[in-house]
Design a protein around this motif. Structure first.
Motif, PDB file in Angstrom:
ATOM      1  N   GLY A   7       0.776  -1.222   0.000  1.00 42.96           N
ATOM      2  CA  GLY A   7       0.000   0.000   0.000  1.00 42.96           C
ATOM      3  C   GLY A   7       0.810   1.277   0.000  1.00 42.96           C
ATOM      4  N   GLN A   8       2.068   1.203  -0.381  1.00 46.44           N
ATOM      5  CA  GLN A   8       2.883   2.412  -0.446  1.00 46.44           C
ATOM      6  C   GLN A   8       3.012   2.876  -1.895  1.00 46.44           C
ATOM      7  N   LEU A   9       2.931   4.180  -2.068  1.00 43.59           N
ATOM      8  CA  LEU A   9       3.189   4.809  -3.351  1.00 43.59           C
ATOM      9  C   LEU A   9       4.548   5.479  -3.214  1.00 43.59           C
ATOM     10  N   LYS A  10       5.444   5.231  -4.161  1.00 45.11           N
ATOM     11  CA  LYS A  10       6.816   5.720  -4.020  1.00 45.11           C
ATOM     12  C   LYS A  10       7.264   6.462  -5.272  1.00 45.11           C
ATOM     13  N   PHE A  11       7.973   7.568  -5.038  1.00 48.81           N
ATOM     14  CA  PHE A  11       8.592   8.340  -6.111  1.00 48.81           C
ATOM     15  C   PHE A  11      10.042   8.566  -5.713  1.00 48.81           C
ATOM     16  N   TYR A  12      10.967   7.939  -6.423  1.00 45.20           N
ATOM     17  CA  TYR A  12      12.390   8.088  -6.133  1.00 45.20           C
ATOM     18  C   TYR A  12      13.017   8.961  -7.207  1.00 45.20           C
ATOM     19  N   LYS A  13      13.564  10.102  -6.787  1.00 48.55           N
ATOM     20  CA  LYS A  13      14.146  11.070  -7.712  1.00 48.55           C
ATOM     21  C   LYS A  13      15.584  11.349  -7.314  1.00 48.55           C
ATOM     22  N   GLY A  14      16.318  12.026  -8.159  1.00 44.59           N
ATOM     23  CA  GLY A  14      17.717  12.323  -7.874  1.00 44.59           C
ATOM     24  C   GLY A  14      17.931  13.177  -6.636  1.00 44.59           C
ATOM     25  N   SER A  15      17.044  14.136  -6.385  1.00 45.93           N
ATOM     26  CA  SER A  15      17.239  15.045  -5.247  1.00 45.93           C
ATOM     27  C   SER A  15      16.563  14.573  -3.970  1.00 45.93           C
ATOM     28  N   GLY A  16      15.637  13.638  -4.096  1.00 50.08           N
ATOM     29  CA  GLY A  16      14.930  13.157  -2.916  1.00 50.08           C
ATOM     30  C   GLY A  16      13.923  12.093  -3.272  1.00 50.08           C
ATOM     31  N   ALA A  17      13.416  11.430  -2.261  1.00 55.75           N
ATOM     32  CA  ALA A  17      12.433  10.373  -2.461  1.00 55.75           C
ATOM     33  C   ALA A  17      11.186  10.689  -1.649  1.00 55.75           C
ATOM     34  N   LEU A  40       0.047   9.672   4.911  1.00 53.23           N
ATOM     35  CA  LEU A  40       1.349  10.023   5.475  1.00 53.23           C
ATOM     36  C   LEU A  40       2.363  10.150   4.349  1.00 53.23           C
ATOM     37  N   LEU A  41       2.930  11.337   4.230  1.00 51.29           N
ATOM     38  CA  LEU A  41       4.003  11.580   3.269  1.00 51.29           C
ATOM     39  C   LEU A  41       5.318  11.518   4.018  1.00 51.29           C
ATOM     40  N   GLU A  42       6.284  10.800   3.472  1.00 44.90           N
ATOM     41  CA  GLU A  42       7.626  10.706   4.042  1.00 44.90           C
ATOM     42  C   GLU A  42       8.612  11.042   2.930  1.00 44.90           C
ATOM     43  N   ALA A  43       9.443  12.035   3.164  1.00 45.61           N
ATOM     44  CA  ALA A  43      10.419  12.444   2.152  1.00 45.61           C
ATOM     45  C   ALA A  43      11.819  12.370   2.736  1.00 45.61           C
ATOM     46  N   ALA A  44      12.754  11.877   1.933  1.00 42.63           N
ATOM     47  CA  ALA A  44      14.148  11.753   2.364  1.00 42.63           C
ATOM     48  C   ALA A  44      15.048  12.390   1.313  1.00 42.63           C
ATOM     49  N   GLN A  97       8.302  25.237 -16.218  1.00 40.13           N
ATOM     50  CA  GLN A  97       7.766  24.864 -17.527  1.00 40.13           C
ATOM     51  C   GLN A  97       6.802  23.691 -17.429  1.00 40.13           C
ATOM     52  N   SER A  98       7.077  22.757 -16.531  1.00 36.75           N
ATOM     53  CA  SER A  98       6.194  21.614 -16.338  1.00 36.75           C
ATOM     54  C   SER A  98       6.549  20.960 -15.006  1.00 36.75           C
ATOM     55  N   GLY A  99       5.746  20.020 -14.602  1.00 38.42           N
ATOM     56  CA  GLY A  99       6.009  19.289 -13.378  1.00 38.42           C
ATOM     57  C   GLY A  99       5.657  20.077 -12.126  1.00 38.42           C
ATOM     58  N   TRP A 100       5.925  19.453 -10.998  1.00 43.46           N
ATOM     59  CA  TRP A 100       5.591  20.021  -9.695  1.00 43.46           C
ATOM     60  C   TRP A 100       6.721  19.733  -8.721  1.00 43.46           C
ATOM     61  N   PHE A 101       6.786  20.496  -7.654  1.00 43.25           N
ATOM     62  CA  PHE A 101       7.745  20.264  -6.586  1.00 43.25           C
ATOM     63  C   PHE A 101       7.003  20.139  -5.270  1.00 43.25           C
ATOM     64  N   LEU A 102       7.290  19.079  -4.535  1.00 45.20           N
ATOM     65  CA  LEU A 102       6.779  18.892  -3.183  1.00 45.20           C
ATOM     66  C   LEU A 102       7.928  19.146  -2.231  1.00 45.20           C
ATOM     67  N   THR A 103       7.736  20.055  -1.288  1.00 47.25           N
ATOM     68  CA  THR A 103       8.737  20.325  -0.269  1.00 47.25           C
ATOM     69  C   THR A 103       8.126  20.027   1.081  1.00 47.25           C
ATOM     70  N   LEU A 104       8.772  19.170   1.843  1.00 46.03           N
ATOM     71  CA  LEU A 104       8.373  18.872   3.211  1.00 46.03           C
ATOM     72  C   LEU A 104       9.455  19.408   4.124  1.00 46.03           C
ATOM     73  N   LEU A 113      14.805  20.535   8.989  1.00 45.36           N
ATOM     74  CA  LEU A 113      15.063  19.608   7.887  1.00 45.36           C
ATOM     75  C   LEU A 113      14.108  19.947   6.760  1.00 45.36           C
ATOM     76  N   SER A 114      14.588  19.919   5.539  1.00 49.98           N
ATOM     77  CA  SER A 114      13.757  20.221   4.385  1.00 49.98           C
ATOM     78  C   SER A 114      14.146  19.303   3.232  1.00 49.98           C
ATOM     79  N   VAL A 115      13.134  18.734   2.587  1.00 51.95           N
ATOM     80  CA  VAL A 115      13.374  17.849   1.439  1.00 51.95           C
ATOM     81  C   VAL A 115      12.453  18.293   0.305  1.00 51.95           C
ATOM     82  N   ARG A 116      13.033  18.463  -0.862  1.00 51.27           N
ATOM     83  CA  ARG A 116      12.275  18.881  -2.053  1.00 51.27           C
ATOM     84  C   ARG A 116      12.324  17.743  -3.065  1.00 51.27           C
TER      85      ARG A 116
END
Length: 142
Positions: A7-17, A40-44, A97-104, A113-116
């Motif tokens: 039941g987890q949705l995951k997005f792994y990117k170069g700057s954070g997950a 629950l959002l968890e960003a690393a 230009q496109s896309g979105w940024f989530l910052t926690l 602590l901040s993760v984008r």
């Protein structure tokens, strides 16, 4: 898939997950809603090529009011929580230009602590779809 990852949705990117999982609602012994559930959002942050430092993760529980704020605005969304005297912030903003940024972010000053995490337009639509689907079940309506 292990039960831990179920039941987890995951997005792994170069700057954070970003990992997302459901916190189910709580009911009283008589079946009444005691506490709404949340997403629950968890960003690393990234700690190297395809590695993320989960010891520095930031968590944020997105409730029904937060979901309403996301759907009430097609531009920048800025949500603030202060649980257990720890200020937390979720910022969702469109890319240039496109896309979105989530910052926690969590904490203050030196302990902040901040993760984008960048998301494509499609990934953001999937996350919004999950939020919309969760509203009835998190409120105990189903």
């Amino acid at each position: 898939m292990t039960d831990q990852n179920k039941g987890q949705l995951k997005f792994y990117k170069g700057s954070g997950a970003l990992q997302c999982r459901v916190i189910p609602p709580r009911f009283t012994d008589k079946g009444f809603l005691d506490k709404e559930g949340a997403l629950l959002l968890e960003a690393a942050p990234s700690s190297g090529k395809q590695q993320w430092d989960w010891s520095k993760k930031v968590t944020f529980a997105v409730g029904v009011a937060d979901i309403a704020a996301v759907f009430n605005n097609n531009e920048k969304v800025d949500i603030f929580h202060s649980a257990d005297s720890v200020p937390k912030k979720l910022i969702v903003e469109p890319g240039q230009q496109s896309g979105w940024f989530l910052t926690l972010a969590a904490g203050q000053k030196e302990s902040r602590l901040s993760v984008r995490v960048p998301l494509t337009d499609g990934e953001w639509e999937i996350l919004k779809s999950v939020m919309k689907t969760l509203v009835p079940t998190r409120c105990g309506l189903t």
